[in-house]
Design a protein around this motif. Sequence first.
Motif, PDB file in Angstrom:
ATOM      1  N   GLN A  77       0.809  -1.210   0.000  1.00  0.00           N
ATOM      2  CA  GLN A  77       0.000   0.000   0.000  1.00  0.00           C
ATOM      3  C   GLN A  77       0.849   1.270   0.000  1.00  0.00           C
ATOM      4  O   GLN A  77       0.486   2.264  -0.626  1.00  0.00           O
ATOM      5  N   ARG A 107      -0.399   2.971  -3.878  1.00  0.00           N
ATOM      6  CA  ARG A 107      -0.931   4.246  -4.350  1.00  0.00           C
ATOM      7  C   ARG A 107      -0.253   5.416  -3.654  1.00  0.00           C
ATOM      8  O   ARG A 107      -0.467   6.576  -4.029  1.00  0.00           O
ATOM      9  N   ASP A 159      -7.511   5.153   5.369  1.00  0.00           N
ATOM     10  CA  ASP A 159      -8.594   5.558   4.468  1.00  0.00           C
ATOM     11  C   ASP A 159      -7.968   6.069   3.182  1.00  0.00           C
ATOM     12  O   ASP A 159      -7.873   7.275   2.944  1.00  0.00           O
ATOM     13  N   ASP A 161      -8.936   5.880   0.018  1.00  0.00           N
ATOM     14  CA  ASP A 161      -9.808   6.581  -0.916  1.00  0.00           C
ATOM     15  C   ASP A 161      -9.969   8.054  -0.530  1.00  0.00           C
ATOM     16  O   ASP A 161      -9.969   8.942  -1.391  1.00  0.00           O
ATOM     17  N   SER A 162     -10.100   8.305   0.765  1.00  0.00           N
ATOM     18  CA  SER A 162     -10.289   9.674   1.231  1.00  0.00           C
ATOM     19  C   SER A 162      -9.061  10.528   0.966  1.00  0.00           C
ATOM     20  O   SER A 162      -9.175  11.663   0.497  1.00  0.00           O
ATOM     21  N   ILE A 164      -6.681   9.990  -1.269  1.00  0.00           N
ATOM     22  CA  ILE A 164      -6.462  10.151  -2.706  1.00  0.00           C
ATOM     23  C   ILE A 164      -7.405  11.214  -3.265  1.00  0.00           C
ATOM     24  O   ILE A 164      -7.020  12.050  -4.092  1.00  0.00           O
ATOM     25  N   SER A 165      -8.637  11.205  -2.794  1.00  0.00           N
ATOM     26  CA  SER A 165      -9.611  12.190  -3.291  1.00  0.00           C
ATOM     27  C   SER A 165      -9.237  13.611  -2.859  1.00  0.00           C
ATOM     28  O   SER A 165      -9.569  14.582  -3.546  1.00  0.00           O
TER      29      SER A 165
END
Length: 361
Positions: A77, A107, A159, A161-162, A164-165
């Motif tokens: 990760q 990521r 988190d 996704d959070s 990255i957004s």
Amino acid sequence: MEFSERLDSLATKVKNQATAIGTEEATKNAFVMPFISTILGYDVFDPLEVVPEFTADVGTKKGEKVDYAIMRDGEVQILIECKPSMGALKIEHASQLFRYFSVTNARIAILTNGVVWEFYTDLDAPNRMDAKPFLVLDLLDIDETLIHEIQKLSKESFDLDSIISAAEELKYIGALKREIAAQFREPTDEWIKFFATRVLEGSYTQKVRQQFTTLVSKAGQQFLTERVNERLKTALGVSGITHTASAPAPASAEVAEADLDRDTEIETTLEELEGYQIVKAIACGEVKPQRVTHRDAKSYFAVLLDDNNRKPVARLHFNGKQKYLGLLDEEKVERRHALEELDEIYAHADSIREAVRRYKD
């Protein structure tokens, strides 16, 4: 211990030890592994969570390693590449991160010297690490607005996704803040011309540029000072006080107001509270902030450890035209140091820390 407290604790360690760490291996042991374990919460001794010297052969590049890979559910990760703490970070240092980013599921990539932590992702092109970080954490000057975002990468609050957004906004806001700070420190020709042509009547000549180089820099510093003073006045609920030096605002309006009301015959000034904040910031390299307190008196403003008059850290003599910083030796003999600006207190940081060390245990 809260996440922010753990971060502050590591930051204190970095401040005290950074100059003594000379090699990459020492940087890993002293700063990087504690960051992975105490800040992010991963077990550095569990290969299911943290893999040191992670290898993933890339094309003709065989056997190259990334210093650490953080795993979740058997997948990479986060990749971490380390450099010695005394060296500045450069994008050239991230060659392995670039290659590994494209062949793993990671990521997030981190480039660090243990002091500065640069966080990268793939905003510009999928599965290709960006050339610029979306978040930069400097443990010598922590931006508190970033703490919540970093916590999203911890084991407890992961988190992806959070973060990255939010990465694109973080990337550009961070870059803009660093650029603005750089312009305030040393304005470029473009910055000088931008402001000069908006206030100047006439042509923008070489002579004008030379004149406004100084004026723009001075105006920027005064603007920042005035903004800090306004924040202090708002927090303290007072007005009509002017001064020239700037320092961090008191921790809370309630504390500041209580301090001002301690004795109606004693006038606590904003400069005294600013000086206290500087001394406190220095002392926090040795003890927790809540142990550094103050008491105002008619003759001087005392900074104490544990709110104990027998543990004087410093005295601020700000009631006359000439300001002095009073420092006491082991025999409690005070020596005064004249101050022209409050920032000069930082020149006595070693003596302040030494005083705290005498009492802290």
